[in-house]
Write a protein that holds these residues in place. Sequence first.
Motif, mmCIF file in Angstrom:
data_model
loop_
_atom_site.group_PDB
_atom_site.id
_atom_site.type_symbol
_atom_site.label_atom_id
_atom_site.label_comp_id
_atom_site.label_asym_id
_atom_site.label_seq_id
_atom_site.Cartn_x
_atom_site.Cartn_y
_atom_site.Cartn_z
ATOM 1 N N THR A 1 124.923 -48.298 3.205
ATOM 2 C CA THR A 1 124.379 -47.248 2.352
ATOM 3 C C THR A 1 124.023 -46.014 3.174
ATOM 4 O OG1 THR A 1 123.499 -48.889 0.824
ATOM 5 C CG2 THR A 1 122.509 -46.705 0.735
ATOM 6 N N LYS A 2 123.404 -46.225 4.325
ATOM 7 C CA LYS A 2 123.023 -45.103 5.181
ATOM 8 C C LYS A 2 124.252 -44.409 5.769
ATOM 9 C CE LYS A 2 119.884 -47.625 7.419
ATOM 10 N NZ LYS A 2 118.787 -48.004 8.345
ATOM 11 N N MET B 1 125.133 -38.784 -3.443
ATOM 12 C CA MET B 1 125.865 -40.011 -3.777
ATOM 13 C C MET B 1 125.135 -41.255 -3.277
ATOM 14 S SD MET B 1 126.441 -40.384 -0.523
ATOM 15 C CE MET B 1 127.220 -41.975 -0.630
ATOM 16 N N CYS B 2 123.849 -41.107 -2.933
ATOM 17 C CA CYS B 2 123.107 -42.258 -2.400
ATOM 18 C C CYS B 2 122.924 -43.356 -3.447
ATOM 19 C CB CYS B 2 121.761 -41.810 -1.847
ATOM 20 S SG CYS B 2 121.877 -41.051 -0.209
ATOM 21 N N GLY B 3 122.918 -43.013 -4.721
ATOM 22 C CA GLY B 3 122.900 -44.045 -5.754
ATOM 23 C C GLY B 3 124.147 -44.905 -5.662
ATOM 24 N N GLY C 1 113.521 -38.957 -4.389
ATOM 25 C CA GLY C 1 112.512 -38.802 -3.355
ATOM 26 C C GLY C 1 112.521 -39.867 -2.292
ATOM 27 N N THR C 2 113.336 -40.900 -2.451
ATOM 28 C CA THR C 2 113.282 -42.042 -1.531
ATOM 29 C C THR C 2 114.603 -42.373 -0.844
ATOM 30 O OG1 THR C 2 113.670 -43.562 -3.392
ATOM 31 C CG2 THR C 2 111.375 -43.122 -2.783
ATOM 32 N N GLY D 1 118.051 -38.042 7.229
ATOM 33 C CA GLY D 1 119.024 -39.120 7.151
ATOM 34 C C GLY D 1 118.761 -40.000 5.956
ATOM 35 N N ALA D 2 119.778 -40.754 5.571
ATOM 36 C CA ALA D 2 119.642 -41.690 4.455
ATOM 37 C C ALA D 2 118.737 -42.848 4.860
ATOM 38 C CB ALA D 2 121.014 -42.209 4.044
ATOM 39 N N THR D 3 117.987 -43.371 3.897
ATOM 40 C CA THR D 3 117.017 -44.436 4.170
ATOM 41 C C THR D 3 117.539 -45.840 3.866
ATOM 42 O OG1 THR D 3 116.084 -44.342 1.936
ATOM 43 C CG2 THR D 3 115.127 -42.864 3.605
ATOM 44 N N GLY D 4 118.581 -45.938 3.069
ATOM 45 C CA GLY D 4 119.065 -47.260 2.639
ATOM 46 C C GLY D 4 118.359 -47.791 1.413
ATOM 47 N N ARG D 5 117.390 -47.068 0.882
ATOM 48 C CA ARG D 5 116.716 -47.479 -0.349
ATOM 49 C C ARG D 5 117.568 -47.095 -1.549
ATOM 50 N NH1 ARG D 5 110.544 -45.470 -0.240
ATOM 51 N NH2 ARG D 5 110.518 -46.786 -2.111
ATOM 52 N N PRO D 6 117.545 -47.862 -2.634
ATOM 53 C CA PRO D 6 116.714 -49.031 -2.897
ATOM 54 C C PRO D 6 117.445 -50.359 -2.722
ATOM 55 C CG PRO D 6 117.602 -48.253 -4.966
ATOM 56 C CD PRO D 6 118.206 -47.393 -3.886
ATOM 57 N N VAL D 7 118.256 -50.490 -1.671
ATOM 58 C CA VAL D 7 118.949 -51.760 -1.443
ATOM 59 C C VAL D 7 117.975 -52.939 -1.337
ATOM 60 C CG1 VAL D 7 120.420 -53.049 0.170
ATOM 61 C CG2 VAL D 7 121.013 -50.704 -0.457
#
Length: 509
Positions: free
Chosen positions: A200-201, A304-306, A480-481, A490-496
């Motif tokens: 994800t990140k 596109m983090c979703g 926000g997360t 940077g990307a956080t990898g949430r909400p994996v």
Amino acid sequence: MDFSIKASEPSKGLKTAAAAGGDAINVKTDCLVVGVFEQQALSGLAKQLDTASKGLLGRMVKRGELDGKLGSTVLLHEVAGWGAARVLLVGMGREAQLNAKSFAEATRAAVRALITTRAADAFWSLTATPVSGRDTAWAVRTAVIALRDATYRFTAMKSKVEAPAPALRKVVLTVAADDVKAARNAALQGGAIANGMALTKDLGNLPGNVCTPTYLAETARSLAKEFKLSSEILGPKQIEALKMGAFLSVSRGSVEPPRFIVLKYQGAAAKNAPIVLVGKGVTFDTGGISLKPGEGMDEMKYDMCGAGSVLGTLRAVAEMGLKLNVIAIVPATENMPSGLATKPGDIVTSMSGQTIEVLNTDAEGRLILCDALTYAERFKPAAVIDVATLTGACIIALGHINSGLFSKSDVLADQLLAAGRLAGDTAWRLPVEDEYQEQLKSNFADVANIGGRPAGSVTAACFLARFTEKYEWAHLDVAGTAWKSGAAKGATGRPVPLLTQFLIDREAR
């Protein structure tokens, strides 16, 4: 990073006084990680280390150099009587107050300190510490994910790596003998979740000229090949044949063709209704004709983090081999301005047949999601959860701590909230009530795509709710997360973590 589990004698965490303490004292490791409680005498492994070093730790306590305050760390090197090259003493706070939150804080502090030592291996005893309201498996997952998260580096686009990668390669985690089996499974789960977060990140951190809709589709194909999943990638003509007019209205301004990605994991009987995860896949969002300000627009590669999180979650699920069926759906596109782009005031027809007046082309996420949510009906799902960096209003409401959770189902909402608390990837429930639909009224179409400034994240969820009446549904707004700005950008990898915990819990029911 390799993780293994070592059994200790049945004990009470830091109060271990049996063979495990002696083993840890003599173990040959680059770093031994030991917990110390605040405002109480040294106990367990710390006490045995003190004895073996002829009272060194006791003297440090008297001098105030070792106080056990939550998150404090003290690193000692090459002490006579100890087998470890280094011993990292970690403050656990007061024993009576050790709960999930404080244990996670102590774990993160220990991880940060451990990484700076350049140790190649470590012997980690914190997982043998009882935590109020949590089991050993939780402690192991927490440690594994924290260690993997801290050692993550994104260097794919650098010609030269500026800083050396963390040296840590092997970690031994100690637990009570009765917990070994559960701990080993938890370590595998933690590794799978960390792998999903890393994917994800990586996807979020890649620039928009690399991570295009086509790139997301190829990533899905690679996952399908690696984990024996089934995949279906639809192009513009197939999307048009499905009458996804809302989705296509967003893609019209871009030269990059849209992709509609469907990835299926079958871990249970085919007759079992699947959980469907829908991820917003806007690989770059300029706002379209309703152009965003230039400052900070580079961060719109994270829109596109979703999509990245649902692909990461499916990867974790497949690696864990959960006994349930999960489907990931990703509508992937860019949102660009051009002579072909959708204009404010245009009216488009969604796959559901509902017409939408596009008052603002920067409210594009709900346009691609509504068609994906309609498409999800064909799977007769047990539940559908969409994940999207949908609204700046959610950041105003909740900041960067909690993701926004919206659902008309109390049961589904409670399950997601509980999973988030357990995973340390928290969400906060916001309303999705019919009264807010008034703000979405249009003089010219069935619905407008925005409802004005008041309750912007709520009206966005209410818009999506119009397309989810045939199944249980929840919406996670992760604007926000999902990523951080500034020096830690940077990307956080949430909400994996939240999603995978929800699915682990679902399997157990």
